[in-house]
Design an enzyme around this catalytic site. Sequence first.
Site, mmCIF file in Angstrom:
data_model
loop_
_atom_site.group_PDB
_atom_site.id
_atom_site.type_symbol
_atom_site.label_atom_id
_atom_site.label_comp_id
_atom_site.label_asym_id
_atom_site.label_seq_id
_atom_site.Cartn_x
_atom_site.Cartn_y
_atom_site.Cartn_z
ATOM 1 N N CYS A 2 0.863 -1.405 0.008
ATOM 2 C CA CYS A 2 -0.202 -0.026 -0.056
ATOM 3 C C CYS A 2 0.814 1.207 0.144
ATOM 4 O O CYS A 2 1.873 1.271 0.426
ATOM 5 C CB CYS A 2 -0.839 0.189 1.152
ATOM 6 S SG CYS A 2 -2.011 -1.298 1.246
ATOM 7 N N ARG A 27 5.761 -0.691 -4.308
ATOM 8 C CA ARG A 27 5.442 -1.412 -3.156
ATOM 9 C C ARG A 27 4.329 -2.297 -3.275
ATOM 10 O O ARG A 27 3.999 -3.109 -2.450
ATOM 11 C CB ARG A 27 4.646 -0.025 -2.274
ATOM 12 C CG ARG A 27 5.567 0.760 -1.656
ATOM 13 C CD ARG A 27 5.145 2.006 -0.766
ATOM 14 N NE ARG A 27 4.556 1.484 0.350
ATOM 15 C CZ ARG A 27 5.327 1.583 1.510
ATOM 16 N NH1 ARG A 27 6.594 1.991 1.369
ATOM 17 N NH2 ARG A 27 4.902 1.087 2.780
ATOM 18 N N TRP A 75 -3.020 -2.521 -1.470
ATOM 19 C CA TRP A 75 -2.749 -4.025 -1.895
ATOM 20 C C TRP A 75 -3.962 -4.595 -0.828
ATOM 21 O O TRP A 75 -3.804 -4.615 0.365
ATOM 22 C CB TRP A 75 -1.405 -4.338 -1.208
ATOM 23 C CG TRP A 75 -0.919 -5.753 -1.576
ATOM 24 C CD1 TRP A 75 -0.348 -6.171 -2.594
ATOM 25 C CD2 TRP A 75 -1.097 -6.912 -0.501
ATOM 26 N NE1 TRP A 75 0.126 -7.355 -2.321
ATOM 27 C CE2 TRP A 75 -0.452 -7.993 -0.886
ATOM 28 C CE3 TRP A 75 -1.315 -6.868 0.714
ATOM 29 C CZ2 TRP A 75 -0.141 -8.929 -0.670
ATOM 30 C CZ3 TRP A 75 -1.336 -8.217 1.451
ATOM 31 C CH2 TRP A 75 -0.667 -9.287 0.859
ATOM 32 N N ASN A 101 -2.938 2.490 5.581
ATOM 33 C CA ASN A 101 -2.080 1.187 5.463
ATOM 34 C C ASN A 101 -2.195 0.459 6.846
ATOM 35 O O ASN A 101 -2.226 1.122 7.918
ATOM 36 C CB ASN A 101 -0.818 1.544 5.106
ATOM 37 C CG ASN A 101 -0.600 2.097 3.822
ATOM 38 O OD1 ASN A 101 -1.649 2.189 3.032
ATOM 39 N ND2 ASN A 101 0.683 2.685 3.485
ATOM 40 N N GLY A 102 -2.036 -0.927 6.742
ATOM 41 C CA GLY A 102 -2.105 -1.489 7.736
ATOM 42 C C GLY A 102 -3.515 -2.739 7.836
ATOM 43 O O GLY A 102 -4.301 -2.598 7.167
ATOM 44 N N GLU A 487 17.147 -18.469 -3.212
ATOM 45 C CA GLU A 487 17.212 -17.120 -3.701
ATOM 46 C C GLU A 487 16.761 -17.089 -5.095
ATOM 47 O O GLU A 487 16.150 -16.443 -5.519
ATOM 48 C CB GLU A 487 18.463 -16.140 -3.460
ATOM 49 C CG GLU A 487 18.343 -14.723 -3.924
ATOM 50 C CD GLU A 487 16.948 -13.853 -3.336
ATOM 51 O OE1 GLU A 487 16.603 -12.940 -3.882
ATOM 52 O OE2 GLU A 487 16.407 -14.526 -2.415
ATOM 53 N N LYS A 491 13.262 -15.823 -6.988
ATOM 54 C CA LYS A 491 13.370 -14.742 -7.994
ATOM 55 C C LYS A 491 12.715 -15.274 -9.133
ATOM 56 O O LYS A 491 11.680 -14.362 -9.701
ATOM 57 C CB LYS A 491 14.853 -14.295 -8.546
ATOM 58 C CG LYS A 491 15.836 -13.456 -7.486
ATOM 59 C CD LYS A 491 15.135 -12.146 -7.319
ATOM 60 C CE LYS A 491 14.570 -11.661 -6.308
ATOM 61 N NZ LYS A 491 14.545 -12.335 -4.907
ATOM 62 N N GLU A 494 8.837 -15.383 -8.189
ATOM 63 C CA GLU A 494 8.148 -14.079 -7.960
ATOM 64 C C GLU A 494 7.892 -13.340 -9.280
ATOM 65 O O GLU A 494 6.724 -12.740 -9.238
ATOM 66 C CB GLU A 494 9.071 -13.118 -7.375
ATOM 67 C CG GLU A 494 9.313 -13.475 -5.736
ATOM 68 C CD GLU A 494 10.380 -12.605 -5.072
ATOM 69 O OE1 GLU A 494 10.157 -12.271 -3.848
ATOM 70 O OE2 GLU A 494 11.391 -12.211 -5.653
ATOM 71 N N HIS A 510 16.445 -37.254 -2.122
ATOM 72 C CA HIS A 510 15.491 -37.608 -0.867
ATOM 73 C C HIS A 510 14.280 -36.874 -1.274
ATOM 74 O O HIS A 510 13.517 -36.717 -0.471
ATOM 75 C CB HIS A 510 16.019 -37.182 0.450
ATOM 76 C CG HIS A 510 17.365 -37.612 0.878
ATOM 77 N ND1 HIS A 510 17.543 -38.965 1.320
ATOM 78 C CD2 HIS A 510 18.673 -36.976 0.790
ATOM 79 C CE1 HIS A 510 18.810 -39.144 1.721
ATOM 80 N NE2 HIS A 510 19.481 -38.301 1.447
ATOM 81 N N LYS A 609 6.230 -4.788 -2.009
ATOM 82 C CA LYS A 609 7.773 -4.574 -1.631
ATOM 83 C C LYS A 609 7.905 -4.483 -0.184
ATOM 84 O O LYS A 609 8.827 -5.024 0.372
ATOM 85 C CB LYS A 609 8.184 -3.182 -2.252
ATOM 86 C CG LYS A 609 9.632 -2.931 -2.074
ATOM 87 C CD LYS A 609 10.416 -3.869 -3.168
ATOM 88 C CE LYS A 609 11.934 -3.601 -2.502
ATOM 89 N NZ LYS A 609 12.661 -4.661 -3.427
#
Length: 614
Positions: A2, A27, A75, A101-102, A487, A491, A494, A510, A609
Amino acid sequence: MCGIVGYIGKKEAFPILIKGLRRLEYRGYDSAGVALINEEGNLNVFKTKGKVDDLVQYCDDKNVGGTIGIAHTRWATHGEPSSVNAHPHYSQSQNLAIIHNGIIENYSQIRDRLLAKGIKFVSDTDTEVLVQLVEYVQTKKQCDLLTAVQLSLHEVIGAYAIAILDHRNPDTIIAARNQSPLVVGIGEDEFFIGSDASPIIEYTDKVVYLEDGNIAVIKRNEDLKVVNIQNRKLYPEIQTVDINLGQIEKCGYPHFMLKEIFEQPDCLTNCMRGRVNVATDNVVLSAVIDYKKQLLNAKRFIIVACGTSWHAGLIGKQLLESLCRIPVEVEYASEFRYRNPVITKDDVVIAISQSGETADTLAAVKLAKKHGAFIYGICNAIGSSIPRATNTGSYIHVGPEIGVASTKAFTGQVTVLTMLALALAKERGTINSKEYLELVEELHEIPSKMKEVLKLNQRIADLSRTFTYARDFLFLGRGYSYPVALEGALKLKEISYIHAEGYPAAEMKHGPIALIDSDMPVVVIATHNAMYEKVLSNIQEVKARKGKVIAIVNEGDETISRIADEVIEMPSTMECLEPLLATIPLQLLAYHIAVCKGKDVDQPRNLAKSVTVE
C-alpha cells in the site's frame, strides 16, 4: 505494501498526488484513489481498481481541483480488489475521507457495534470501519476531528498509518501512525505525506518520521504539530533525507529490476566505503567498535528475517559460525514471534529487512528486546522503524530498491554480514591474520568481478528464451551456494510465475529427484569449491534422468562443461564470497525469462515491496 501520499499547500494537489502514487508503485497494489477538497469546500473521492494510469484515466472528466488532498494505492487484505474496496473511504455523511495502511484487527467487533447504531457500510474493508468510527465519535461527543481520531484510536487494535480529511475544515490533514510507516515532508508553506520519502524528495529533503502512537496535525500556514493519543505535545526531530532523484528513476533501463541488477557493483562499493580499507587491511564497523562488549560476550546469535532477507541470513549464519566460531540460528520472523522462543540477555538478535518496516521482523525485534536480548539491525531504508527499534546496526547503503523482487538489497545484506563476521572474528581472535587479509582483499575485489559477471547479460538473455516453456524449475547448491539456490528459485517464481524450488544438492535424491524428466530444467551452482566433486555427482544423477542442466561454474571449468546442457561461467573467488557473484546470473535468468513471458517484472502480481502487515 500500500502507498500513502498527501499534500497541503498553495499548488494544485492532484498532479503532486498522482506523481507521488507513481513513486510508490513499487510497493505493490491492485487499486488506487484520491480525495480532494476543492475551492467550493466539496470533498471529492475518485478511485478505481487497477493501476495509477487507470485512476488518471478515470479522473479525466472529473473535477480534480484543490490544494489539499490525500491519495492511496491499495494492496487487498479485507475484501477483493475493486473500486468499492479501494481507498479513500467516505464516512456515512461523506464529511470525512480516510486512507489507511495496515490492518485493524478488531474491525469486526467495531463494525458490529456501529451496525447496531444504524451506520451502513458500503465496502468489505477494515478501513471503512475506522472512518465510520471516527465520525460516530465526532458526532456523539461533539468534538473536533483531532479529538475524535484520538478517542477512536484508543479503541483500535492493530497496525495503521492513516490520513483523514474533513471538508468542514479544509485546511487540515490529520495523520497517525502505529506499526506502519508514515513520513511528513516539510516544504516552503506546504506539507507532504508519504509511506516513505520517495514521493517527497522531489519537493523537500526535510522530513519527520512519525513514531508509533504519533498523530500529526498538518495545517495550512501553521507549523507542524505532533501529539500522542493522550494529546501530549511531542517534539520530533526534523531529519534531512539523502536520496538522489535519479535513484528512483529508470535512467534508460526497460525495468527497475534490470537497472538494480546492474547497479550492484557500485552499490557494494558504496556499502563497503569507509568500512573495508585495503590500504590498512582492515574492516571497520562503527557498531562493532561502539558495542564491542555486547557483541563479543554473546553466547548465541539469532538472525530473524523474511523472504530474501532470510536467505541472506542463511549465508550470514555460515559466515559467523565459520569465522567467529559462535552458534547462530536463522529464524523466519513470522514464526519466531509466535512460537514462544527461548531468548536470553546473552543473545544477540540480528534483524534483517530491506525496508526496515517488515511487520513480522519488527514484531520479532520487540519480542527479543522484551526478553533482554541485544538487537543488531541490518536495513537499507534510513530512518525506518527497525533501525529506530534496535540497539545498533548497519545500513547497507545500496540506495532505494524499486523493483519488488529484491536484487541489490540481497547482495548488500550479504556484504554487511560478511563485514560483520570479519570484524567480529578479528576481535574474537578466531581467524588467523593470513586468512583475514586474504578475505579483506578479495571482498574489496568483488565489485570488479561482479562487472565481469554482468557482461554475461546477453548470453543469459539468449539462453532464457529456451526455458520459457518450463512449468517447474529446480535450483541446487551446497554450502554457501544452497541459500543462493533458494534465492534463485524465489526470484524466478516471483516474477515469471514459474514454480521453482531450491534444495541442497545432496537432498535432491531424498524426494525432488522424482520430479526430474526431460521437461525439468535444473540450475546447479557448481563452482570449484570443497564440494565440487559431490555436486558433480548430483549433476550426473540429473542427467541420468534426462533433466536439463544449467550449471553456474568458474571460468575455465572443463569437467562440468562437458556434461551440462548450458554453462554460465563466472570469475573465481573465495568460497564464502561466492554468493555475491553466483546470485547475479540467477537474477538475470529470472529477469529475462519473465520478460520473454511478457510479465510485469517490476510489479509482479499479488506481491508487495514493503510487507507491513502479517
